[in-house]
Scaffold this motif. Sequence first.
Motif, PDB file in Angstrom:
ATOM      1  N   ILE A   1       0.841  -1.196   0.000  1.00 58.34           N
ATOM      2  CA  ILE A   1       0.000   0.000   0.000  1.00 58.34           C
ATOM      3  C   ILE A   1       0.875   1.244   0.000  1.00 58.34           C
ATOM      4  CG2 ILE A   1      -1.881  -1.195   1.167  1.00 58.34           C
ATOM      5  CD1 ILE A   1      -1.131   0.206   3.734  1.00 58.34           C
ATOM      6  N   ASN A   2       0.274   2.381  -0.348  1.00 56.64           N
ATOM      7  CA  ASN A   2       1.062   3.611  -0.465  1.00 56.64           C
ATOM      8  C   ASN A   2       0.714   4.642   0.602  1.00 56.64           C
ATOM      9  OD1 ASN A   2      -1.459   4.006  -1.687  1.00 56.64           O
ATOM     10  ND2 ASN A   2      -0.662   5.397  -3.251  1.00 56.64           N
ATOM     11  N   THR A   3       0.585   4.156   1.827  1.00 59.24           N
ATOM     12  CA  THR A   3       0.469   5.030   2.996  1.00 59.24           C
ATOM     13  C   THR A   3       0.883   4.252   4.227  1.00 59.24           C
ATOM     14  OG1 THR A   3      -0.985   6.491   4.274  1.00 59.24           O
ATOM     15  CG2 THR A   3      -1.935   4.430   3.489  1.00 59.24           C
ATOM     16  N   ASP A   4       1.351   4.982   5.246  1.00 64.62           N
ATOM     17  CA  ASP A   4       1.601   4.366   6.545  1.00 64.62           C
ATOM     18  C   ASP A   4       0.806   5.076   7.638  1.00 64.62           C
ATOM     19  OD1 ASP A   4       4.333   6.042   8.112  1.00 64.62           O
ATOM     20  OD2 ASP A   4       3.246   6.714   6.355  1.00 64.62           O
ATOM     21  N   VAL A   5      -0.195   5.857   7.247  1.00 67.84           N
ATOM     22  CA  VAL A   5      -1.018   6.567   8.215  1.00 67.84           C
ATOM     23  C   VAL A   5      -1.879   5.559   8.976  1.00 67.84           C
ATOM     24  CG1 VAL A   5      -2.796   8.312   8.534  1.00 67.84           C
ATOM     25  CG2 VAL A   5      -1.041   8.625   6.770  1.00 67.84           C
ATOM     26  N   LEU A   6      -1.760   5.557  10.301  1.00 65.36           N
ATOM     27  CA  LEU A   6      -2.482   4.595  11.114  1.00 65.36           C
ATOM     28  C   LEU A   6      -3.990   4.794  11.004  1.00 65.36           C
ATOM     29  CD1 LEU A   6      -0.353   4.606  14.407  1.00 65.36           C
ATOM     30  CD2 LEU A   6      -0.121   3.118  12.410  1.00 65.36           C
TER      31      LEU A   6
ATOM     32  N   GLN B   1      -3.945   1.324  14.316  1.00 62.96           N
ATOM     33  CA  GLN B   1      -3.358   0.128  13.715  1.00 62.96           C
ATOM     34  C   GLN B   1      -2.783   0.438  12.342  1.00 62.96           C
ATOM     35  OE1 GLN B   1      -5.293  -3.773  14.364  1.00 62.96           O
ATOM     36  NE2 GLN B   1      -7.090  -2.597  14.951  1.00 62.96           N
ATOM     37  N   GLU B   2      -1.733  -0.333  11.982  1.00 64.46           N
ATOM     38  CA  GLU B   2      -1.160  -0.171  10.659  1.00 64.46           C
ATOM     39  C   GLU B   2      -2.165  -0.671   9.622  1.00 64.46           C
ATOM     40  OE1 GLU B   2       2.607  -2.190  10.873  1.00 64.46           O
ATOM     41  OE2 GLU B   2       3.611  -0.357  11.565  1.00 64.46           O
ATOM     42  N   PRO B   3      -2.434   0.102   8.582  1.00 64.80           N
ATOM     43  CA  PRO B   3      -3.452  -0.297   7.607  1.00 64.80           C
ATOM     44  C   PRO B   3      -3.129  -1.597   6.881  1.00 64.80           C
ATOM     45  CG  PRO B   3      -2.257   1.659   6.882  1.00 64.80           C
ATOM     46  CD  PRO B   3      -1.895   1.444   8.304  1.00 64.80           C
ATOM     47  N   SER B   4      -1.845  -1.898   6.695  1.00 65.04           N
ATOM     48  CA  SER B   4      -1.496  -3.164   6.043  1.00 65.04           C
ATOM     49  C   SER B   4      -1.906  -4.354   6.908  1.00 65.04           C
ATOM     50  CB  SER B   4       0.009  -3.220   5.767  1.00 65.04           C
ATOM     51  OG  SER B   4       0.755  -3.074   6.963  1.00 65.04           O
ATOM     52  N   THR B   5      -1.839  -4.195   8.229  1.00 64.73           N
ATOM     53  CA  THR B   5      -2.276  -5.253   9.131  1.00 64.73           C
ATOM     54  C   THR B   5      -3.777  -5.475   9.007  1.00 64.73           C
ATOM     55  OG1 THR B   5      -0.490  -4.889  10.715  1.00 64.73           O
ATOM     56  CG2 THR B   5      -2.495  -5.899  11.563  1.00 64.73           C
ATOM     57  N   LEU B   6      -4.537  -4.391   8.918  1.00 65.12           N
ATOM     58  CA  LEU B   6      -5.988  -4.514   8.762  1.00 65.12           C
ATOM     59  C   LEU B   6      -6.329  -5.286   7.492  1.00 65.12           C
ATOM     60  CD1 LEU B   6      -7.065  -0.876   9.747  1.00 65.12           C
ATOM     61  CD2 LEU B   6      -7.127  -2.932  11.181  1.00 65.12           C
ATOM     62  N   LEU B   7      -5.625  -4.998   6.412  1.00 67.60           N
ATOM     63  CA  LEU B   7      -5.877  -5.698   5.153  1.00 67.60           C
ATOM     64  C   LEU B   7      -5.516  -7.172   5.253  1.00 67.60           C
ATOM     65  CD1 LEU B   7      -4.648  -3.056   2.579  1.00 67.60           C
ATOM     66  CD2 LEU B   7      -6.915  -4.113   2.580  1.00 67.60           C
ATOM     67  N   ALA B   8      -4.315  -7.471   5.762  1.00 69.94           N
ATOM     68  CA  ALA B   8      -3.878  -8.866   5.846  1.00 69.94           C
ATOM     69  C   ALA B   8      -4.802  -9.680   6.735  1.00 69.94           C
ATOM     70  CB  ALA B   8      -2.450  -8.929   6.365  1.00 69.94           C
ATOM     71  N   ARG B   9      -5.255  -9.084   7.818  1.00 69.91           N
ATOM     72  CA  ARG B   9      -6.163  -9.792   8.723  1.00 69.91           C
ATOM     73  C   ARG B   9      -7.494 -10.084   8.028  1.00 69.91           C
ATOM     74  NH1 ARG B   9      -6.597  -6.268  13.415  1.00 69.91           N
ATOM     75  NH2 ARG B   9      -4.493  -7.019  13.868  1.00 69.91           N
ATOM     76  N   ALA B  10      -8.015  -9.095   7.311  1.00 70.91           N
ATOM     77  CA  ALA B  10      -9.304  -9.275   6.637  1.00 70.91           C
ATOM     78  C   ALA B  10      -9.208 -10.300   5.511  1.00 70.91           C
ATOM     79  CB  ALA B  10      -9.791  -7.929   6.093  1.00 70.91           C
ATOM     80  N   ILE B  11      -8.114 -10.287   4.759  1.00 63.55           N
ATOM     81  CA  ILE B  11      -7.933 -11.223   3.650  1.00 63.55           C
ATOM     82  C   ILE B  11      -7.827 -12.649   4.163  1.00 63.55           C
ATOM     83  CG2 ILE B  11      -6.308 -11.945   1.845  1.00 63.55           C
ATOM     84  CD1 ILE B  11      -5.635  -8.876   1.587  1.00 63.55           C
TER      85      ILE B  11
END
Length: 377
Positions: free
Chosen positions: A341-346, A350-360
């Motif tokens: 992803i192209n942001t690191d804004v929480l 939570q880190e947004p990449s973590t939210l995506l990986a958890r949901a996937i």
Amino acid sequence: MRRTPHHRLFAATLFAASVLAPMTPAPATTVHATTLHAPTVRAAGVGRYDPDDCPPDGLGPELTARLDSTIEDVRRQAGIPGVVVGLWMPGRGSYVRATGIADTATGRPMAVDSYVRIGSETKTFTVTALLELVDQHRVGLDDPISAYVDGVPDGGRITLRQLAEMRSGLFPYTFDPGAAFKYSNTNLVLLGLVVEKVSGQRLADFVQRRVLRPAHLRRTLFPRGAEFPEPHPRGYTDQTLSGAVEDVTDWNPSWAWAAGAMISDLQDLRRWAEVVATGRLLSPGTQAERLKTLPTGFPGTGYGLGIFETNGWIGHNGSIPGYETVTVYLPSQRATLVVMINTDVLSQGQEPSTLLARAITAIATPDNVYAGAVPPH
């Protein structure tokens, strides 16, 4: 890997002269989601993808639709401009998507052949380089760091193993070496210095020759400065002097060096996930040492030698101003997940990449849901 004050202070005082150079989302308005197959995808300047990398068989219309909807929901709710996801599950199929935008100013869509800064995933490369030296009997995991680098507080008691495990006690100095887990980029800067001293090469050169080349990673690089191959999305962070979200694409990542400066893309990260988790570049004994994870204090997640294990998934995440990634491998299903992803804004802390990986993973591998990365602060 969020750039906290103690990272800057330590780099500036103890190691800056050796290796570190200081570092001199708007909501998406359009959505671009595509399923891409190898015969029709061309990466800029590098020819076609290997057909085996994006097999044309998908995960089925129902699962694909659920993933499409969930990823888009998370993207919008977390304010992520653009997302690239790759999920490969042998025997079931694959899922590759680019959605959202790469540039909030122009509306340029996100693309699957993008390069991104991979932040702390660099740690997996640095530790692999170190472990290759272990296999050559040129260093020992239980050697003290003082044998290689002078001036490290308590360096005679801190081992290379403890540095790779994030258990060195460097920063902060509030517990003994080996006593507890504390994520710190200082540890990897030190290990990078060890690789350089023992190999007699620049870390970037050693990683290129002994890690990237044998792993056949042709679109992964260790930049010397702010260079960033095309194509790449613009990156957005709120780690700015004003706290406002800004475009930081061209910030120089050299301050992160061995802990977080590298660049890669979807297909290389897919290959790397399996290499790291299976130990393809290491002896079985050294790989076994790498996979001995210890508790981190974060539920469902343990940390080994430059990798974590989270509910069965093995790998690492990356976060650097403007970009986040997740690259993990699930041995029980030989599955690979890559998120860029192209942001690191929480988002809600939570880190947004973590939210995506958890949901996937909740959809694709419900018995092995990504619990989350180890927060670096």
